[in-house]
Motif scaffolding. Structure first.
Motif, PDB file in Angstrom:
ATOM      1  N   PRO A 406      11.950  59.176  92.975  1.00  0.00           N
ATOM      2  CA  PRO A 406      12.071  59.293  91.511  1.00  0.00           C
ATOM      3  C   PRO A 406      13.012  60.416  91.062  1.00  0.00           C
ATOM      4  O   PRO A 406      13.904  60.189  90.254  1.00  0.00           O
ATOM      5  N   PHE A 407      12.848  61.632  91.609  1.00  0.00           N
ATOM      6  CA  PHE A 407      13.699  62.707  91.109  1.00  0.00           C
ATOM      7  C   PHE A 407      15.158  62.483  91.488  1.00  0.00           C
ATOM      8  O   PHE A 407      16.064  62.690  90.671  1.00  0.00           O
ATOM      9  N   GLY A 408      15.360  61.988  92.708  1.00  0.00           N
ATOM     10  CA  GLY A 408      16.731  61.704  93.133  1.00  0.00           C
ATOM     11  C   GLY A 408      17.371  60.634  92.269  1.00  0.00           C
ATOM     12  O   GLY A 408      18.542  60.725  91.899  1.00  0.00           O
ATOM     13  N   ALA A 409      16.595  59.612  91.941  1.00  0.00           N
ATOM     14  CA  ALA A 409      17.115  58.537  91.092  1.00  0.00           C
ATOM     15  C   ALA A 409      17.503  59.088  89.729  1.00  0.00           C
ATOM     16  O   ALA A 409      18.553  58.759  89.180  1.00  0.00           O
ATOM     17  N   TRP A 410      16.649  59.975  89.196  1.00  0.00           N
ATOM     18  CA  TRP A 410      16.960  60.567  87.895  1.00  0.00           C
ATOM     19  C   TRP A 410      18.236  61.400  87.993  1.00  0.00           C
ATOM     20  O   TRP A 410      19.130  61.301  87.180  1.00  0.00           O
ATOM     21  N   ARG A 411      18.317  62.206  89.049  1.00  0.00           N
ATOM     22  CA  ARG A 411      19.441  63.129  89.161  1.00  0.00           C
ATOM     23  C   ARG A 411      20.762  62.388  89.361  1.00  0.00           C
ATOM     24  O   ARG A 411      21.779  62.730  88.765  1.00  0.00           O
ATOM     25  N   ARG A 412      20.743  61.320  90.148  1.00  0.00           N
ATOM     26  CA  ARG A 412      22.007  60.663  90.469  1.00  0.00           C
ATOM     27  C   ARG A 412      22.391  59.571  89.492  1.00  0.00           C
ATOM     28  O   ARG A 412      23.563  59.289  89.306  1.00  0.00           O
ATOM     29  N   ALA A 413      21.397  58.908  88.897  1.00  0.00           N
ATOM     30  CA  ALA A 413      21.731  57.768  88.043  1.00  0.00           C
ATOM     31  C   ALA A 413      21.612  58.090  86.554  1.00  0.00           C
ATOM     32  O   ALA A 413      22.323  57.515  85.746  1.00  0.00           O
ATOM     33  N   ILE A 414      20.728  58.987  86.189  1.00  0.00           N
ATOM     34  CA  ILE A 414      20.458  59.212  84.765  1.00  0.00           C
ATOM     35  C   ILE A 414      21.080  60.508  84.267  1.00  0.00           C
ATOM     36  O   ILE A 414      21.763  60.548  83.245  1.00  0.00           O
ATOM     37  N   TRP A 415      20.846  61.587  85.003  1.00  0.00           N
ATOM     38  CA  TRP A 415      21.313  62.904  84.564  1.00  0.00           C
ATOM     39  C   TRP A 415      22.816  62.924  84.246  1.00  0.00           C
ATOM     40  O   TRP A 415      23.214  63.496  83.233  1.00  0.00           O
ATOM     41  N   PRO A 416      23.685  62.292  85.069  1.00  0.00           N
ATOM     42  CA  PRO A 416      25.117  62.352  84.741  1.00  0.00           C
ATOM     43  C   PRO A 416      25.423  61.833  83.341  1.00  0.00           C
ATOM     44  O   PRO A 416      26.420  62.206  82.744  1.00  0.00           O
ATOM     45  N   GLN A 417      24.559  60.990  82.817  1.00  0.00           N
ATOM     46  CA  GLN A 417      24.803  60.471  81.472  1.00  0.00           C
ATOM     47  C   GLN A 417      24.107  61.303  80.409  1.00  0.00           C
ATOM     48  O   GLN A 417      24.218  61.026  79.221  1.00  0.00           O
ATOM     49  N   LEU A 418      23.368  62.314  80.847  1.00  0.00           N
ATOM     50  CA  LEU A 418      22.619  63.129  79.890  1.00  0.00           C
ATOM     51  C   LEU A 418      23.211  64.514  79.721  1.00  0.00           C
ATOM     52  O   LEU A 418      22.757  65.283  78.875  1.00  0.00           O
ATOM     53  N   THR A 419      24.212  64.853  80.527  1.00  0.00           N
ATOM     54  CA  THR A 419      24.693  66.235  80.513  1.00  0.00           C
ATOM     55  C   THR A 419      25.102  66.656  79.101  1.00  0.00           C
ATOM     56  O   THR A 419      24.752  67.749  78.656  1.00  0.00           O
ATOM     57  N   GLY A 420      25.840  65.779  78.431  1.00  0.00           N
ATOM     58  CA  GLY A 420      26.286  66.123  77.075  1.00  0.00           C
ATOM     59  C   GLY A 420      25.117  66.376  76.151  1.00  0.00           C
ATOM     60  O   GLY A 420      25.063  67.396  75.448  1.00  0.00           O
ATOM     61  N   ALA A 421      24.142  65.486  76.183  1.00  0.00           N
ATOM     62  CA  ALA A 421      22.981  65.623  75.306  1.00  0.00           C
ATOM     63  C   ALA A 421      22.160  66.846  75.677  1.00  0.00           C
ATOM     64  O   ALA A 421      21.673  67.576  74.805  1.00  0.00           O
ATOM     65  N   GLY A 422      22.006  67.100  76.977  1.00  0.00           N
ATOM     66  CA  GLY A 422      21.257  68.263  77.416  1.00  0.00           C
ATOM     67  C   GLY A 422      21.902  69.548  76.926  1.00  0.00           C
ATOM     68  O   GLY A 422      21.219  70.451  76.420  1.00  0.00           O
ATOM     69  N   LEU A 423      23.237  69.620  77.049  1.00  0.00           N
ATOM     70  CA  LEU A 423      23.953  70.798  76.571  1.00  0.00           C
ATOM     71  C   LEU A 423      23.845  70.921  75.058  1.00  0.00           C
ATOM     72  O   LEU A 423      23.614  72.013  74.527  1.00  0.00           O
TER      73      LEU A 423
END
Lengths: 492, 344
Positions: A406-423
């Motif tokens: 689960p965490f790996g899936a989030w980090r590799r598939a989801i997080w790259p699309q969230l960086t802008g929103a997270g920042l």
């Protein structure tokens, strides 16, 4: 099943972290029995709230209509103009207007009810602008035309068709403005108008009457609860639908008048306060204010940076839960509770909580960051949730079937699309924290100082020139962060 | 021993049995199509097999190993999503290589797969710049890359244009056969299922009601639902007397011997129309004629019943003509269903 429960752990922890300190408020308030009903404060608060909502509505309505229903040419400018005031700290705007009036000023002294009313309206009207704009944008021109073809004159077509369609949005945004009036401390304090927030502070700091402060805070929370219930009754504002044919009323010769109005609003909400600020900066150039700028800036960043990072991380986690397990609206709503608690009440409860339960945390930076994070989490959650909503859950599941935990899936598939929103979320919290005044005043460790504290304490003593560098630094941070958020937002 | 085995899978959501005791087998090297109408539980079945949903009861075995409680990443089962779920932040090569570890290994496998799927020229393209057919190939290549024991495909062709669909279908079948990877695909399109699969399983209300080679399931449907879902058919009641049954079409040869009252399924193309003076068949009258270019469909009234008859392009009949109707193939004997017969 076990997993699902584990998944909710962070949310439950957040709620506990919020509820635990808040529980000390009634504990402390009711120690000496219930106090008298604070009629005076209640009346002052409600009166100010209603007056501000009304004036903000009058300010925002023409702007929103120009933006969404007419062929007004400078629409982007209008959006900036109507959103930027949100980035300014209220007490900086209040400072500008205060320094204009009184002895040696060019206006009669602006304070009390009228001062608070004027300044609060000028910097909360964007909420009404945004709500009304969306309502107008989703309004189909043919509705108005249908009313006309059915025999209504323009005015009664407005009354019978346009207003009923726009008013729910206006009411919802009006309640948001009302909540901001309830939560505001800086403006009412500088204007010496004791609404709940200021009255609580006075009772605590000056009167040293902690039971009364807690009692008033309890009332404030009840009032906030009522507003939230009213907001819930109104229902969620629908996302703007794409109208078949949007409105594009041709302004023709009226365009000049529109330009004049926009220019006037721009001058009053942005131009004048900033101009006055620059004037005071030049007056105080090289003075004692400038020397203390370094430590204050350092203090602001030292408190805001960890809060921003923590809130962003928490928002990514909570956003994930809301995204993965939809239909649990109540949980999602819970994440916004901390935001609804007025900072004065939250700060006060933190003091009681730390003194009684965790005295080693009293007056530490940790407690301050803890309070900031609880309160401003919702600001980070906004862009993060929006970004999650645009991502298909299938991406996460695809990564799982390709061998990721689960965490790996989030980090590799989801997080790259969230960086802008997270920042963007982190930046929003950073800005809000740097601007924040009452919790900082109540919870800052002894000797710890920030831009907000320095600005406020000097303005309060009438040292306008000395306050200027700190206020200007705040405005610069606000401008930079807003620009940054707008930049990241586009990448979402 | 079969490669994949599902035993009595049950999955309840909001009080409804989405899966109501699924029994399913899949052999090594096989391409199995699970076909059923929307709402029959197809996607849920795939998600349970992939480990994305936990069944309320039942077991899943892969190569004899119980995998019911394994998380998706530990199953060795690839999944191609209906919307492909391509990672928008990665290019084509990045998507295909997502499930692979070790640089050399990844480069080799990705290169090989891109080559095999005719995607080499697109390796560095963002996935949203691809056509629907290309995206579908990337999704399949990505699922095959880690070398799964089995690939699941969820309505793999539904988002493609009708014109493209047939070609991509062929490509996918060839790619799966070339990779030697067994696959289970679900679809609501019976024609797709019949043409692509080695074996077919019909899903209805959360249960597999019939499974077998496409010809067998089409020609020998076991229930009225299967008969009607896989294509047009005429449901004709009759009285069975062993090898034949007496019906309004006269004595009809049965596909399987039976006795007593029966319901028969007779496909439109198994009926022939003859001139009214022909020595065989029973008399009828043409009610309607629908011209479809490559062939013709007639509606013919025989006794009290309207029959659908498929004829070749030469058939000269017009509405109102008297004809004789002949049954050319043995009729399938249907068993009554537990559930009410639905109208399709």
């Amino acid at each position: 099943m076990v997993r699902r429960v584990l998944g909710y752990l962070p949310l439950a922890a957040y709620l506990l972290a919020l509820a635990l300190p808040l529980a000390y408020l009634p504990l402390r308030a009711l120690e000496g029995g219930a106090g008298p009903v604070p009629w005076r404060v209640l009346g002052l608060t409600l009166g100010l709230g209603l007056a501000v909502v009304l004036f903000a509505f009058l300010l925002a309505f023409p702007l929103a209509w120009l933006r969404a229903a007419s062929d007004y040419p400078a629409k982007r400018l209008l959006d900036w103009l109507a959103v930027l005031p949100l980035a300014l700290p209220g007490y900086v705007v209040a400072y500008a207007w205060l320094s204009l009036g009184g002895r040696g000023g060019i206006l009669p002294r602006l304070e009390g009810f009228w001062g608070a009313w004027w300044v609060l309206s000028l910097y909360t009207f964007p909420y009404l602008y945004l709500g009304l704009k969306n309502a107008f944008l989703s309004l189909d021109a043919s509705l108005f035309e249908a009313a006309r073809s059915l025999g209504e004159r323009p005015l009664s077509a407005w009354r019978r068709v346009v207003l009923p369609l726009v008013l729910p949005a206006a009411a919802a945004s009006g309640l948001v403005v009302f909540l901001h009036v309830l939560a505001d401390f800086g403006v009412v304090a500088l204007m010496r108008y004791p609404t709940f927030s200021y009255a609580i502070y006075l009772a605590y700091e000056t009167g040293l009457d902690r039971a009364r402060a807690a009692w008033l805070a309890l009332w404030l929370l009840a009032l906030v609860g009522l507003v939230l219930v009213a907001e819930g009754r109104l229902g969620r504002p629908r996302p703007p639908a794409r109208p078949v044919r949007p409105w594009g009323v041709r302004l023709g010769r009226w365009q000049l008048l529109a330009h004049l109005y926009v220019a006037l609003v721009g001058l009053v909400v942005l131009g004048l306060p900033l101009g006055i600020l620059v004037y005071w900066v030049r007056q105080g150039a090289g003075g004692p204010g400038f020397l203390a700028l370094g430590p204050a800036l350092l203090g602001s960043v030292a408190a805001a940076l960890p809060a921003a990072a923590l809130a962003a991380a928490l928002a990514l986690w909570l956003g994930y839960l809301i995204w993965r397990y939809p239909g649990q609206g109540l949980w999602a709503l819970a994440a916004y509770l901390g935001y609804a608690v007025p900072p004065v009440a939250l700060g006060l409860s933190m003091i009681f909580f730390s003194l009684r339960a965790v005295p080693f945390l009293y007056q530490t930076l940790f407690l301050l960051v803890y309070a900031y994070t609880l309160h401003f989490l919702a600001e980070a959650l906004g862009p993060v949730r929006a970004a999650y909503a645009g991502i298909s859950v299938h991406l996460f599941e695809a990564a799982r079937t390709l061998g990721e935990r689960p965490f790996g899936a989030w980090r590799r598939a989801i997080w790259p699309q969230l960086t802008g929103a997270g920042l963007a979320g982190g930046l929003l919290v950073f800005l809000a924290t740097v601007k924040e005044l009452p919790m900082t005043l109540l919870l800052a460790p002894t000797g710890f100082t920030t831009l907000a504290i320095e600005t406020w304490s000097r303005v309060e003593e009438g040292l306008f020139a000395q306050a200027a560098p700190f206020a200007l630094a705040l405005v610069l941070v606000a401008g930079l962060v807003t620009g940054g958020v707008a930049g990241f937002w586009r990448r979402i | 021993m079969s490669l994949l085995r599902a035993e009595n899978l049950r999955f309840t959501r909001a009080g409804r049995d989405v899966l109501a005791g699924i029994e399913l087998d899949l052999e090594e090297g096989e391409l199995l199509a699970v076909v059923g109408p929307s709402g029959s539980g197809k996607t849920t079945l795939l998600r349970v097999l992939a480990g994305l949903e936990r069944p309320d009861a039942g077991e899943v075995y892969l190569a004899g190993r119980r995998i019911t409680d394994l998380p998706p990443e530990a199953r060795d089962i690839g999944l191609v999503f209906q919307d492909y779920a391509l990672f928008p932040h990665l290019d084509v090569a990045g998507n295909v290589g997502f499930g692979l570890y070790g640089r050399a290994e990844r480069d080799r496998v990705v290169k090989d797969l891109l080559d095999r799927f005719g995607l080499t020229a697109f390796a560095r393209r963002p996935v949203h710049a691809l056509s629907g057919g290309q995206q579908q190939r990337v999704a399949l290549a990505r699922a095959l890359a880690p070398g799964p024991r089995l690939v699941l495909l969820d309505e793999p062709f539904s988002s493609l244009d009708a014109g493209l669909r047939e070609r991509v279908r062929e490509e996918v079948r060839e790619a799966l056969k070339a990779a030697g990877t067994p696959a289970l695909l679900v679809t609501h399109d019976q024609e797709e299922a019949l043409s692509i699969a080695d074996r077919l399983a019909v899903l209805h209300e959360g249960q597999i009601v019939q499974a077998g080679p496409p010809e067998e399931v089409y020609l020998r449907p076991k229930t009225p639902f299967v008969a009607r879902f896989l294509g047009h058919t005429n449901l004709v009641p009759g009285r069975a007397e062993g090898e034949t049954a007496r019906t309004l079409l006269g004595p009809v040869l049965l596909a399987a011997p039976a006795r007593g009252p029966v319901l028969l399924s007779i496909r439109p193309e198994h009926l022939a129309l003859l001139p009214p003076d022909a020595p065989e068949g029973v008399p009828g009258r043409v009610v309607a004629r629908r011209y479809k270019g490559h062939d013709l469909t007639f509606r013919v009234r025989v006794g009290e019943k309207n029959l659908r008859v498929q004829a070749d392009y030469r058939a000269p009949w017009q509405p109102g003509d008297a004809v004789r109707v002949l049954v050319r193939e043995p009729a399938a004997v249907l068993s009554p269903e537990r559930y009410p017969v639905l109208n399709y």
